[in-house]
Design an enzyme around this catalytic site. Structure first.
Site, PDB file in Angstrom:
ATOM      1  N   LYS A 297      49.269  49.922 -18.473  1.00 33.54           N
ATOM      2  CA  LYS A 297      49.061  50.790 -19.620  1.00 33.54           C
ATOM      3  C   LYS A 297      47.573  50.913 -19.952  1.00 33.54           C
ATOM      4  O   LYS A 297      46.784  50.032 -19.606  1.00 33.54           O
ATOM      5  CB  LYS A 297      49.772  50.213 -20.864  1.00 33.54           C
ATOM      6  CG  LYS A 297      51.274  50.172 -20.786  1.00 33.54           C
ATOM      7  CD  LYS A 297      51.847  49.500 -22.022  1.00 33.54           C
ATOM      8  CE  LYS A 297      53.364  49.470 -21.982  1.00 33.54           C
ATOM      9  NZ  LYS A 297      53.955  50.805 -22.150  1.00 33.54           N
ATOM     10  N   ARG A 371      64.549  49.930 -18.969  1.00 34.96           N
ATOM     11  CA  ARG A 371      65.837  50.433 -18.474  1.00 34.96           C
ATOM     12  C   ARG A 371      66.358  49.591 -17.305  1.00 34.96           C
ATOM     13  O   ARG A 371      67.561  49.511 -17.093  1.00 34.96           O
ATOM     14  CB  ARG A 371      65.708  51.901 -18.089  1.00 34.96           C
ATOM     15  CG  ARG A 371      64.769  52.195 -16.947  1.00 34.96           C
ATOM     16  CD  ARG A 371      64.260  53.624 -16.956  1.00 34.96           C
ATOM     17  NE  ARG A 371      63.354  53.859 -18.070  1.00 34.96           N
ATOM     18  CZ  ARG A 371      62.811  55.045 -18.346  1.00 34.96           C
ATOM     19  NH1 ARG A 371      63.083  56.096 -17.593  1.00 34.96           N
ATOM     20  NH2 ARG A 371      61.998  55.184 -19.376  1.00 34.96           N
TER      21      ARG A 371
END
Length: 519
Positions: A297, A371
């Site tokens: 990130k 996920r």
């Protein structure tokens, strides 16, 4: 767990007796509720207590232009006619007209906010008497008193564990506030207040977990804290890496393989329903810190990723709340706990993993990691416990913030009845959701050329394609996915929360269970 507010329920007669027994000036604060109408109005019990002080309060209100509007207050010190009251605090609850267009029928139904405002105005470490006689009687006075207590406790919450130099106003009054809540039926209110404070404990647990720094709260430590629920009768099972490898949690383990902190899965079981009755299940994403892995990130605001386990925190708080009130339901809570770090052992873009379900997943972006954690957890719950439904909570996508901001969480579901019940619980608690669409066209976006699916569908409809990915791991089981990236952390200040972490989802799901799934 230490309370921020201690609440005792007393009768109106007892409240008058206590005031009469302490005639010295500078006594305890007295809190009254005022209704805005053609003129400032109080409940009958408040008027009885005010007696000859009522004209002075009315004049002071006029001079201060205090009309009883919701969210406003009037503060009087050493009021004449009330020798035992050192401070008179009048809280406005507004009028029915102010409630038009809102989610509630009438403005004075918002006793949760009233409790929060009262705690904020009183400050820390006070001993106060609150006369709880709203000018318009609530439909359920005991429940209203419980909501008041819940709001007061949640507003008083602070996370200052690591502040060695506190502000003067924070340290002047130490300890919990003691509130005597004067009500018409103290016994009924006592039960409702007790349940509300148990629910507040669940929210506080979730807030504490989200607020903790990642060097303190990593997967093993999170699992250790969740295990404390065993003291309330919750069955706790902790799966370590060898157990997860044996079971086949390869998608989840792939996320955590770059970290020095090994992954964990915690299974919490509350058996409060009929023996053998089908359970309901809640699954929480617990990424204790998310760097994005190899797909790292940007540095800006990466510190917020200590809160990427807000879903698992909410499930932990929910199980605490259900156990505290001995909920008559069989409930499974599953926490998928990992840390997503870049290293020589980290998962790479382009890797293909075989999930617990046997379906293969191409890793397009290692920052789409939540996920993967949920995929194995959802399949395990579905196959092992055969629940009536599964609800997962996850700070899953930045896209949900773009779509909904921080006012609503995203709701995705394969079952209209379940989705409708969640929406109703959200309206009742103020933890609001907005249902977004799903469908075959979106599902195709997560198809892969090299595996059964890929872990991201690209920039378009990012929250929806994440939900489509998750749906592949629940089959026909009724399921809902709550994307809480906008509501679980960095939450806006409100009447009931001044903390970075909100504990979002605990009140919502407790209400869902209470309204629809208890025997």
């Amino acid at each position: 767990m230490s309370a921020y507010v201690k609440i005792e329920t007393v009768s109106f007669g007892e409240a008058e007796r206590r005031l009469a027994a302490s005639p010295e000036a500078g006594g305890r604060p007295l809190v009254l509720i005022a209704f805005a109408g053609a003129k400032l109005r109080f409940g009958s019990e408040s008027e009885t207590i005010l007696k000859e002080a009522l004209p002075q309060v009315t004049r002071a209100a006029a001079a201060a232009k205090f009309t009883g509007k919701r969210g406003t207050s009037l503060d009087l010190y050493a009021p004449q006619g009330l020798p035992s009251v050192g401070r008179l605090l009048v809280i406005g609850v507004g009028s029915a007209a102010e409630g038009e267009g809102s989610d509630r029928a009438e403005i004075f139904d918002d006793f949760l906010g009233l409790g929060g405002q009262t705690a904020a105005k009183l400050g820390q470490g006070q001993t106060a008497l609150v006369v709880f006689d709203p000018p318009e009687a609530p439909a359920d006075p005991a429940a209203a008193a419980g909501q008041f207590a819940l709001g007061a406790e949640l507003r008083a919450y602070k996370f200052d564990l690591y502040r060695t130099k506190k502000k003067k106003d924070d340290s002047e009054r130490e300890g919990a506030s003691d509130i005597a809540l004067a009500v018409a039926d103290p016994d009924a209110a006592r039960g409702a207040v007790g349940q509300s404070l148990g629910l507040a404990e669940g929210v506080v647990i979730a807030r504490d977990l989200v607020n903790e720094p990642a060097n303190v709260l990593y997967p093993e430590e999170f699992a250790r804290r969740a295990a404390k629920l065993a003291a309330l009768g919750v069955e706790v099972e902790i799966l370590d890496v060898p157990a997860l490898e044996s079971l086949g949690f390869r998608a989840l383990l792939g996320v955590g393989q770059g970290s020095v902190h090994p992954s964990r899965v915690v299974i919490l079981r509350w058996n409060g329903g009929a023996p053998g009755a089908q359970p309901i299940a809640f699954v929480g994403k617990g990424v204790c810190f998310d760097t994005g892995g190899i797909s790292i990130k940007p540095a800006a605001s990466m510190e917020d990723m200590k809160g990427d386990m807000a879903g698992a925190a909410a499930v932990t708080g929910l199980l605490h709340a259900l156990a505290m009130r001995k909920a008559k339901a069989n409930v499974i809570g599953v926490l998928g706990l990992v840390e997503n770090m870049p290293s020589g052992e980290a998962q790479r873009p382009g890797d293909i993993v075989t999930s617990l379900s046997g379906q293969t997943i191409e890793i397009i972006n290692t920052d789409a990691e939540g996920r993967l954690v949920l995929a194995d957890a959802l399949w395990h719950v579905k196959e092992t416990y055969k629940p009536a439904f599964i609800i997962d909570l996850a700070t899953l996508t930045g896209a949900i913030l773009v779509a909904l901001g921080q006012e609503h969480a995203g709701l995705f579901s394969n079952n209209d009845e379940l989705a409708g019940r969640i929406l109703e619980a959200g309206k009742a608690t103020g933890e609001k959701l907005w249902r977004l669409p799903m469908g075959p066209a979106y599902d195709k976006l997560v198809d892969s050329k090299f595996a059964d699916m890929k872990n991201t569908g690209g920039r378009h409809a990012g929250s929806i394609t994440a939900a489509q990915f998750l749906e592949r791991f629940v089959d026909k089981t009724p399921w809902a996915h709550l994307d809480i990236a906008g509501t679980g952390m960095g939450s806006p200040a409100s009447d009931i929360n001044q903390s970075w972490a909100s504990g979002w989802g605990v009140r919502l799901l407790d209400r869902l269970v209470k309204d629809y799934y208890e025997g």
